[in-house]
Design a protein around this motif. Structure first.
Motif, PDB file in Angstrom:
ATOM      1  N   TYR A   1       0.844  -1.185   0.000  1.00  0.00           N
ATOM      2  CA  TYR A   1       0.000   0.000   0.000  1.00  0.00           C
ATOM      3  C   TYR A   1       0.888   1.246   0.000  1.00  0.00           C
ATOM      4  O   TYR A   1       1.954   1.272   0.586  1.00  0.00           O
TER       5      TYR A   1
ATOM      6  N   SER B   1      -1.127   0.042  -5.856  1.00  0.00           N
ATOM      7  CA  SER B   1      -0.777  -0.321  -4.485  1.00  0.00           C
ATOM      8  C   SER B   1      -1.558  -1.549  -4.029  1.00  0.00           C
ATOM      9  O   SER B   1      -2.693  -1.779  -4.436  1.00  0.00           O
ATOM     10  N   GLY B   2      -0.920  -2.351  -3.191  1.00  0.00           N
ATOM     11  CA  GLY B   2      -1.552  -3.563  -2.679  1.00  0.00           C
ATOM     12  C   GLY B   2      -1.745  -4.636  -3.729  1.00  0.00           C
ATOM     13  O   GLY B   2      -2.701  -5.408  -3.671  1.00  0.00           O
TER      14      GLY B   2
ATOM     15  N   GLY C   1      -5.061  -7.863  -6.915  1.00  0.00           N
ATOM     16  CA  GLY C   1      -4.939  -6.423  -6.746  1.00  0.00           C
ATOM     17  C   GLY C   1      -5.413  -5.709  -7.984  1.00  0.00           C
ATOM     18  O   GLY C   1      -6.401  -6.120  -8.611  1.00  0.00           O
TER      19      GLY C   1
ATOM     20  N   TYR D   1      -8.903  -7.213  -6.026  1.00  0.00           N
ATOM     21  CA  TYR D   1      -8.368  -7.287  -4.664  1.00  0.00           C
ATOM     22  C   TYR D   1      -9.090  -8.386  -3.887  1.00  0.00           C
ATOM     23  O   TYR D   1     -10.292  -8.607  -4.078  1.00  0.00           O
TER      24      TYR D   1
ATOM     25  N   LYS E   1     -11.576   2.779   1.413  1.00  0.00           N
ATOM     26  CA  LYS E   1     -10.748   1.619   1.068  1.00  0.00           C
ATOM     27  C   LYS E   1      -9.675   1.984   0.044  1.00  0.00           C
ATOM     28  O   LYS E   1      -8.511   1.565   0.151  1.00  0.00           O
ATOM     29  N   LYS E   2     -10.052   2.781  -0.951  1.00  0.00           N
ATOM     30  CA  LYS E   2      -9.075   3.207  -1.956  1.00  0.00           C
ATOM     31  C   LYS E   2      -8.035   4.146  -1.360  1.00  0.00           C
ATOM     32  O   LYS E   2      -6.856   4.099  -1.737  1.00  0.00           O
TER      33      LYS E   2
ATOM     34  N   GLU F   1      -6.985   4.079   1.727  1.00  0.00           N
ATOM     35  CA  GLU F   1      -6.091   3.247   2.531  1.00  0.00           C
ATOM     36  C   GLU F   1      -5.004   2.631   1.661  1.00  0.00           C
ATOM     37  O   GLU F   1      -3.828   2.597   2.050  1.00  0.00           O
ATOM     38  N   ARG F   2      -5.390   2.157   0.498  1.00  0.00           N
ATOM     39  CA  ARG F   2      -4.413   1.535  -0.395  1.00  0.00           C
ATOM     40  C   ARG F   2      -3.472   2.574  -1.000  1.00  0.00           C
ATOM     41  O   ARG F   2      -2.259   2.349  -1.085  1.00  0.00           O
ATOM     42  N   HIS F   3      -4.035   3.697  -1.417  1.00  0.00           N
ATOM     43  CA  HIS F   3      -3.248   4.701  -2.117  1.00  0.00           C
ATOM     44  C   HIS F   3      -2.217   5.362  -1.206  1.00  0.00           C
ATOM     45  O   HIS F   3      -1.082   5.621  -1.627  1.00  0.00           O
TER      46      HIS F   3
ATOM     47  N   ASN G   1      -1.558   4.226   2.118  1.00  0.00           N
ATOM     48  CA  ASN G   1      -1.100   3.305   3.164  1.00  0.00           C
ATOM     49  C   ASN G   1      -1.406   3.868   4.550  1.00  0.00           C
ATOM     50  O   ASN G   1      -0.527   4.005   5.403  1.00  0.00           O
TER      51      ASN G   1
END
Length: 381
Positions: free
Chosen positions: A175, A193-194, A215, A250, A325-326, A328-330, A332
Protein backbone atom coordinates in the motif's frame (compact mmCIF):
# COMPACT_ATOMS: atom_id res chain seq x y z
CA UNK A 1 -7.60 19.53 -7.21
CA UNK A 2 -7.16 23.07 -8.56
CA UNK A 3 -7.63 26.01 -6.20
CA UNK A 4 -10.60 27.23 -8.25
CA UNK A 5 -12.26 23.80 -8.02
CA UNK A 6 -11.80 23.69 -4.26
CA UNK A 7 -13.38 27.14 -3.97
CA UNK A 8 -16.35 25.97 -6.05
CA UNK A 9 -16.90 22.94 -3.83
CA UNK A 10 -16.65 25.01 -0.66
CA UNK A 11 -19.06 27.55 -2.15
CA UNK A 12 -21.79 25.13 -3.20
CA UNK A 13 -21.54 23.24 0.09
CA UNK A 14 -21.81 26.49 2.06
CA UNK A 15 -18.32 26.30 3.63
CA UNK A 16 -16.54 29.18 1.90
CA UNK A 17 -15.38 32.18 3.86
CA UNK A 18 -16.30 35.71 2.82
CA UNK A 19 -12.81 36.21 1.45
CA UNK A 20 -13.02 33.00 -0.58
CA UNK A 21 -16.40 34.01 -1.98
CA UNK A 22 -14.96 37.36 -3.02
CA UNK A 23 -12.12 35.58 -4.83
CA UNK A 24 -14.57 33.23 -6.54
CA UNK A 25 -16.83 36.14 -7.48
CA UNK A 26 -13.95 37.90 -9.24
CA UNK A 27 -12.90 34.66 -10.94
CA UNK A 28 -16.43 34.16 -12.28
CA UNK A 29 -16.42 37.49 -14.08
CA UNK A 30 -14.57 35.73 -16.90
CA UNK A 31 -16.87 33.88 -19.35
CA UNK A 32 -14.48 30.96 -19.72
CA UNK A 33 -14.41 30.55 -15.96
CA UNK A 34 -18.20 30.56 -15.89
CA UNK A 35 -18.18 27.67 -18.35
CA UNK A 36 -15.57 25.88 -16.21
CA UNK A 37 -17.86 26.38 -13.20
CA UNK A 38 -20.82 24.85 -15.03
CA UNK A 39 -18.78 21.91 -16.34
CA UNK A 40 -17.26 21.18 -12.93
CA UNK A 41 -20.64 21.11 -11.20
CA UNK A 42 -22.19 19.02 -13.96
CA UNK A 43 -19.39 16.43 -13.87
CA UNK A 44 -18.94 16.21 -10.11
CA UNK A 45 -22.52 16.74 -8.94
CA UNK A 46 -24.48 15.45 -11.95
CA UNK A 47 -26.43 18.73 -12.08
CA UNK A 48 -26.97 20.74 -15.25
CA UNK A 49 -29.19 23.68 -14.34
CA UNK A 50 -30.02 26.48 -16.70
CA UNK A 51 -30.66 30.11 -15.96
CA UNK A 52 -34.41 29.49 -16.24
CA UNK A 53 -34.37 27.11 -13.29
CA UNK A 54 -33.13 29.78 -10.88
CA UNK A 55 -35.81 31.30 -8.66
CA UNK A 56 -34.30 34.39 -7.05
CA UNK A 57 -37.37 35.03 -4.89
CA UNK A 58 -37.34 31.51 -3.46
CA UNK A 59 -33.59 31.65 -2.93
CA UNK A 60 -33.84 34.93 -1.02
CA UNK A 61 -36.67 33.47 1.04
CA UNK A 62 -34.52 30.48 1.99
CA UNK A 63 -31.69 32.79 2.97
CA UNK A 64 -33.88 34.94 5.18
CA UNK A 65 -35.27 31.86 6.89
CA UNK A 66 -31.73 30.73 7.67
CA UNK A 67 -30.87 34.13 9.10
CA UNK A 68 -33.94 34.13 11.33
CA UNK A 69 -33.35 30.58 12.50
CA UNK A 70 -29.78 31.24 13.61
CA UNK A 71 -29.24 33.85 16.34
CA UNK A 72 -25.51 33.95 15.82
CA UNK A 73 -24.42 37.40 14.60
CA UNK A 74 -21.42 35.81 12.91
CA UNK A 75 -23.55 33.30 11.07
CA UNK A 76 -26.10 35.96 9.99
CA UNK A 77 -23.33 38.09 8.55
CA UNK A 78 -21.93 35.03 6.81
CA UNK A 79 -25.26 34.24 5.15
CA UNK A 80 -25.80 37.87 4.16
CA UNK A 81 -22.34 37.78 2.65
CA UNK A 82 -23.29 34.65 0.71
CA UNK A 83 -26.33 36.37 -0.73
CA UNK A 84 -24.26 39.33 -1.83
CA UNK A 85 -21.41 37.46 -3.47
CA UNK A 86 -23.26 34.36 -4.66
CA UNK A 87 -25.48 36.35 -6.97
CA UNK A 88 -23.06 36.23 -9.89
CA UNK A 89 -22.52 32.48 -9.72
CA UNK A 90 -26.14 31.55 -9.05
CA UNK A 91 -27.42 33.85 -11.79
CA UNK A 92 -26.08 31.68 -14.59
CA UNK A 93 -25.90 28.25 -13.01
CA UNK A 94 -29.17 28.25 -11.09
CA UNK A 95 -27.95 26.23 -8.12
CA UNK A 96 -30.70 26.65 -5.55
CA UNK A 97 -29.15 23.89 -3.47
CA UNK A 98 -26.13 26.13 -2.89
CA UNK A 99 -27.87 27.50 0.15
CA UNK A 100 -28.57 24.21 1.89
CA UNK A 101 -27.61 23.87 5.54
CA UNK A 102 -23.92 23.75 6.35
CA UNK A 103 -22.13 22.86 9.56
CA UNK A 104 -19.00 24.01 11.32
CA UNK A 105 -16.67 22.04 13.53
CA UNK A 106 -13.16 21.96 14.89
CA UNK A 107 -10.81 19.09 14.05
CA UNK A 108 -8.97 17.51 16.92
CA UNK A 109 -5.27 17.77 16.26
CA UNK A 110 -3.34 14.62 15.58
CA UNK A 111 -0.31 13.48 13.70
CA UNK A 112 -0.73 11.08 10.78
CA UNK A 113 2.36 9.21 9.62
CA UNK A 114 1.66 6.97 6.58
CA UNK A 115 3.35 3.59 6.83
CA UNK A 116 6.30 2.86 4.57
CA UNK A 117 6.10 -0.55 2.89
CA UNK A 118 8.69 -2.18 0.65
CA UNK A 119 8.40 -3.60 -2.85
CA UNK A 120 9.52 -7.22 -3.02
CA UNK A 121 10.48 -9.52 -5.89
CA UNK A 122 10.15 -13.24 -5.22
CA UNK A 123 12.31 -15.40 -7.48
CA UNK A 124 11.61 -18.92 -8.71
CA UNK A 125 13.90 -20.41 -6.05
CA UNK A 126 11.86 -18.75 -3.31
CA UNK A 127 14.43 -16.09 -2.45
CA UNK A 128 13.22 -12.54 -1.85
CA UNK A 129 14.75 -9.31 -3.11
CA UNK A 130 13.91 -5.80 -1.90
CA UNK A 131 13.26 -3.37 -4.76
CA UNK A 132 14.09 0.27 -4.05
CA UNK A 133 12.42 2.57 -6.64
CA UNK A 134 15.29 5.03 -6.25
CA UNK A 135 17.86 2.53 -7.53
CA UNK A 136 18.83 1.12 -10.91
CA UNK A 137 20.42 -2.32 -11.13
CA UNK A 138 20.41 -5.74 -12.80
CA UNK A 139 17.93 -8.30 -11.55
CA UNK A 140 19.85 -11.54 -11.04
CA UNK A 141 19.09 -15.03 -9.77
CA UNK A 142 21.03 -16.76 -6.99
CA UNK A 143 23.73 -17.78 -9.50
CA UNK A 144 24.26 -14.18 -10.62
CA UNK A 145 22.56 -14.67 -13.98
CA UNK A 146 20.89 -11.49 -15.23
CA UNK A 147 17.13 -11.94 -15.67
CA UNK A 148 16.06 -8.34 -16.06
CA UNK A 149 16.97 -4.74 -15.38
CA UNK A 150 15.58 -2.25 -12.92
CA UNK A 151 15.46 1.41 -13.91
CA UNK A 152 14.11 3.08 -10.78
CA UNK A 153 10.35 2.43 -10.71
CA UNK A 154 10.34 -0.07 -13.61
CA UNK A 155 11.70 -3.57 -14.11
CA UNK A 156 12.16 -4.79 -17.69
CA UNK A 157 12.64 -8.29 -19.09
CA UNK A 158 13.58 -9.25 -22.65
CA UNK A 159 14.00 -12.23 -25.02
CA UNK A 160 10.39 -13.23 -25.49
CA UNK A 161 9.37 -16.65 -26.86
CA UNK A 162 12.45 -18.40 -25.50
CA UNK A 163 12.85 -22.17 -25.26
CA UNK A 164 13.07 -24.25 -22.10
CA UNK A 165 10.67 -24.18 -19.16
CA UNK A 166 8.65 -21.37 -17.63
CA UNK A 167 10.34 -19.58 -14.74
CA UNK A 168 8.07 -17.35 -12.65
CA UNK A 169 8.77 -14.25 -10.58
CA UNK A 170 6.29 -12.52 -8.28
CA UNK A 171 6.37 -8.76 -7.84
CA UNK A 172 4.51 -7.47 -4.78
CA UNK A 173 3.61 -3.79 -4.32
CA UNK A 174 2.65 -2.57 -0.82
CA UNK A 175 0.00 0.00 0.00
CA UNK A 176 1.15 3.53 -0.72
CA UNK A 177 3.32 2.64 -3.74
CA UNK A 178 2.98 1.95 -7.47
CA UNK A 179 5.36 0.30 -9.91
CA UNK A 180 5.79 -0.59 -13.59
CA UNK A 181 6.81 -3.82 -15.23
CA UNK A 182 7.83 -4.55 -18.82
CA UNK A 183 7.39 -8.23 -19.63
CA UNK A 184 9.63 -10.06 -22.06
CA UNK A 185 7.14 -9.65 -24.94
CA UNK A 186 7.03 -5.86 -24.52
CA UNK A 187 3.75 -5.79 -22.57
CA UNK A 188 3.68 -2.93 -20.05
CA UNK A 189 1.96 -3.51 -16.72
CA UNK A 190 1.24 -0.67 -14.29
CA UNK A 191 0.83 -2.11 -10.79
CA UNK A 192 -1.30 -0.29 -8.24
CA UNK A 193 -0.78 -0.32 -4.49
CA UNK A 194 -1.55 -3.56 -2.68
CA UNK A 195 -0.97 -5.62 -5.84
CA UNK A 196 0.81 -8.89 -6.56
CA UNK A 197 1.65 -10.13 -10.06
CA UNK A 198 3.13 -13.52 -10.89
CA UNK A 199 4.61 -13.76 -14.39
CA UNK A 200 7.18 -15.72 -16.46
CA UNK A 201 10.53 -14.00 -16.87
CA UNK A 202 10.46 -15.34 -20.44
CA UNK A 203 7.42 -16.37 -22.47
CA UNK A 204 7.89 -19.63 -24.40
CA UNK A 205 7.42 -20.38 -28.07
CA UNK A 206 4.11 -21.96 -29.06
CA UNK A 207 2.59 -21.29 -25.63
CA UNK A 208 0.01 -18.72 -24.60
CA UNK A 209 1.13 -15.84 -22.44
CA UNK A 210 -0.35 -15.96 -18.95
CA UNK A 211 0.06 -13.95 -15.72
CA UNK A 212 -1.65 -14.15 -12.32
CA UNK A 213 -2.96 -10.99 -10.67
CA UNK A 214 -4.18 -10.12 -7.20
CA UNK A 215 -4.94 -6.42 -6.75
CA UNK A 216 -5.14 -3.88 -9.54
CA UNK A 217 -3.14 -3.39 -12.72
CA UNK A 218 -3.39 -1.54 -16.01
CA UNK A 219 -2.17 -3.61 -18.97
CA UNK A 220 -0.81 -2.41 -22.30
CA UNK A 221 -0.53 -5.78 -24.01
CA UNK A 222 1.89 -6.24 -26.92
CA UNK A 223 0.13 -7.63 -29.97
CA UNK A 224 0.91 -11.23 -30.81
CA UNK A 225 -1.82 -13.15 -32.66
CA UNK A 226 0.00 -16.46 -32.23
CA UNK A 227 0.23 -16.12 -28.47
CA UNK A 228 -2.97 -14.89 -26.72
CA UNK A 229 -2.39 -13.05 -23.44
CA UNK A 230 -4.41 -14.13 -20.40
CA UNK A 231 -4.72 -12.45 -17.01
CA UNK A 232 -5.87 -14.83 -14.31
CA UNK A 233 -7.55 -12.52 -11.76
CA UNK A 234 -8.61 -14.99 -9.08
CA UNK A 235 -12.09 -16.15 -10.18
CA UNK A 236 -12.05 -14.35 -13.53
CA UNK A 237 -9.87 -14.75 -16.64
CA UNK A 238 -9.20 -11.99 -19.16
CA UNK A 239 -7.98 -13.03 -22.61
CA UNK A 240 -6.62 -10.62 -25.22
CA UNK A 241 -4.37 -10.47 -28.25
CA UNK A 242 -3.25 -6.86 -27.87
CA UNK A 243 -5.09 -4.07 -26.08
CA UNK A 244 -5.20 -1.77 -23.06
CA UNK A 245 -7.39 -2.48 -20.07
CA UNK A 246 -7.62 -2.23 -16.28
CA UNK A 247 -8.23 -5.15 -13.93
CA UNK A 248 -9.21 -4.70 -10.28
CA UNK A 249 -9.19 -7.95 -8.32
CA UNK A 250 -8.37 -7.29 -4.66
CA UNK A 251 -8.94 -10.15 -2.25
CA UNK A 252 -11.01 -7.96 0.09
CA UNK A 253 -13.25 -6.57 -2.67
CA UNK A 254 -16.46 -8.51 -3.41
CA UNK A 255 -16.33 -7.74 -7.14
CA UNK A 256 -13.73 -8.17 -9.90
CA UNK A 257 -13.86 -5.37 -12.48
CA UNK A 258 -12.33 -5.24 -15.93
CA UNK A 259 -12.46 -1.89 -17.77
CA UNK A 260 -11.51 -1.85 -21.44
CA UNK A 261 -9.86 1.31 -22.78
CA UNK A 262 -8.86 0.11 -26.23
CA UNK A 263 -9.27 -3.07 -28.32
CA UNK A 264 -11.28 -6.14 -27.36
CA UNK A 265 -11.11 -8.65 -24.52
CA UNK A 266 -12.93 -11.82 -23.57
CA UNK A 267 -13.93 -12.63 -20.00
CA UNK A 268 -14.63 -16.11 -18.70
CA UNK A 269 -14.73 -18.05 -15.45
CA UNK A 270 -12.91 -21.36 -14.88
CA UNK A 271 -13.17 -22.91 -18.34
CA UNK A 272 -13.13 -21.00 -21.61
CA UNK A 273 -16.12 -21.84 -23.79
CA UNK A 274 -17.76 -19.98 -26.64
CA UNK A 275 -21.05 -19.62 -24.76
CA UNK A 276 -19.41 -18.76 -21.45
CA UNK A 277 -17.19 -15.94 -22.71
CA UNK A 278 -18.32 -12.32 -22.38
CA UNK A 279 -16.69 -9.94 -24.84
CA UNK A 280 -15.96 -6.31 -24.09
CA UNK A 281 -15.41 -3.42 -26.46
CA UNK A 282 -13.80 -0.08 -25.60
CA UNK A 283 -15.65 1.88 -22.92
CA UNK A 284 -17.27 -1.15 -21.29
CA UNK A 285 -16.74 -2.54 -17.81
CA UNK A 286 -17.19 -6.22 -17.10
CA UNK A 287 -17.92 -7.22 -13.50
CA UNK A 288 -18.15 -10.51 -11.66
CA UNK A 289 -19.34 -10.85 -8.08
CA UNK A 290 -17.09 -13.40 -6.44
CA UNK A 291 -18.74 -16.75 -5.99
CA UNK A 292 -21.18 -16.20 -8.85
CA UNK A 293 -21.05 -17.28 -12.48
CA UNK A 294 -22.68 -14.23 -14.04
CA UNK A 295 -20.52 -11.56 -15.70
CA UNK A 296 -22.31 -8.24 -16.19
CA UNK A 297 -21.33 -5.33 -18.45
CA UNK A 298 -21.99 -1.59 -18.50
CA UNK A 299 -20.70 1.55 -20.21
CA UNK A 300 -18.40 3.65 -18.02
CA UNK A 301 -16.08 6.64 -18.08
CA UNK A 302 -12.79 4.76 -18.27
CA UNK A 303 -10.82 7.69 -16.85
CA UNK A 304 -12.39 7.16 -13.44
CA UNK A 305 -10.90 3.65 -13.38
CA UNK A 306 -7.48 4.41 -14.84
CA UNK A 307 -6.58 7.78 -13.28
CA UNK A 308 -4.48 5.96 -10.66
CA UNK A 309 -1.87 5.15 -13.33
CA UNK A 310 -0.89 8.84 -13.28
CA UNK A 311 -1.10 8.91 -9.48
CA UNK A 312 -4.56 10.51 -9.46
CA UNK A 313 -7.79 9.46 -7.80
CA UNK A 314 -11.22 9.92 -9.40
CA UNK A 315 -14.44 8.96 -7.64
CA UNK A 316 -17.69 8.98 -9.61
CA UNK A 317 -20.82 8.01 -7.68
CA UNK A 318 -18.75 6.05 -5.17
CA UNK A 319 -19.80 5.21 -1.60
CA UNK A 320 -17.76 6.71 1.20
CA UNK A 321 -16.83 3.22 2.41
CA UNK A 322 -15.38 2.42 -1.02
CA UNK A 323 -13.52 5.74 -1.06
CA UNK A 324 -11.98 4.97 2.33
CA UNK A 325 -10.75 1.62 1.07
CA UNK A 326 -9.08 3.21 -1.96
CA UNK A 327 -7.50 5.92 0.22
CA UNK A 328 -6.09 3.25 2.53
CA UNK A 329 -4.41 1.54 -0.39
CA UNK A 330 -3.25 4.70 -2.12
CA UNK A 331 -1.73 6.37 0.96
CA UNK A 332 -1.10 3.30 3.16
CA UNK A 333 -3.16 4.68 6.03
CA UNK A 334 -5.84 3.16 8.25
CA UNK A 335 -9.44 4.36 8.66
CA UNK A 336 -12.02 3.55 11.31
CA UNK A 337 -15.48 4.69 10.21
CA UNK A 338 -17.89 4.99 13.12
CA UNK A 339 -20.51 6.67 10.96
CA UNK A 340 -22.27 3.79 9.22
CA UNK A 341 -24.81 6.05 7.54
CA UNK A 342 -22.04 8.16 6.03
CA UNK A 343 -20.34 5.04 4.75
CA UNK A 344 -23.26 4.37 2.41
CA UNK A 345 -23.51 7.92 1.07
CA UNK A 346 -22.39 8.57 -2.52
CA UNK A 347 -19.69 11.11 -3.40
CA UNK A 348 -17.90 12.58 -6.41
CA UNK A 349 -14.35 13.85 -6.08
CA UNK A 350 -11.00 13.91 -7.86
CA UNK A 351 -7.47 14.41 -6.58
CA UNK A 352 -4.23 15.06 -8.43
CA UNK A 353 -1.24 14.43 -6.24
CA UNK A 354 -2.69 15.81 -3.01
CA UNK A 355 -1.39 14.50 0.30
CA UNK A 356 -3.68 12.50 2.57
CA UNK A 357 -3.92 15.57 4.83
CA UNK A 358 -5.18 17.64 1.90
CA UNK A 359 -7.69 14.95 0.97
CA UNK A 360 -9.01 14.85 4.53
CA UNK A 361 -9.23 18.63 4.62
CA UNK A 362 -11.22 18.56 1.38
CA UNK A 363 -13.82 16.16 2.78
CA UNK A 364 -14.07 18.00 6.08
CA UNK A 365 -14.35 21.45 4.51
CA UNK A 366 -16.63 20.43 1.64
CA UNK A 367 -18.89 17.85 3.24
CA UNK A 368 -18.57 18.57 6.97
CA UNK A 369 -17.11 15.15 7.65
CA UNK A 370 -15.75 15.15 11.18
CA UNK A 371 -12.66 13.10 11.96
CA UNK A 372 -9.83 12.75 14.44
CA UNK A 373 -6.38 11.18 14.22
CA UNK A 374 -5.47 8.83 17.03
CA UNK A 375 -2.77 6.18 17.23
CA UNK A 376 -1.97 6.89 13.57
CA UNK A 377 -5.52 5.99 12.57
CA UNK A 378 -8.09 8.27 10.94
CA UNK A 379 -11.32 7.95 12.91
CA UNK A 380 -14.52 9.16 11.23
CA UNK A 381 -16.97 10.35 13.88
Amino acid sequence: MKKSELLIVKFITNHASQGEIEILSQWLEDLENQKAFKDFVKINYAIDYTMNSFDSVETKKQLLQKINQDKSIFYRRRLQSYFKYAALAVLFIGLVFVFKNGSFFEQEKGVLIPKEGVITLKLADGSLQIINPSNSKNITDKFGKVMGKQDKSRISYSDANASGSLVYNTLKIPYGKRFELELSDGTIVHLNSGTSLTYPIRFLKNQNRQVLLTGEAFFEVAKDKKHPFTVNAQELNVEVLGTTFNVSSYTDDPVIDVVLVEGKVGLYKEVKTRDGMVKLTAGLKGSNIKGRETITTESVNTRAYTAWVQGNLVFKNVSFDAIIKKLERHYNVAFINKNKTLGKEIFNASFKGESIEEVLAYFSDSYAIDYTIKDNKIIIK
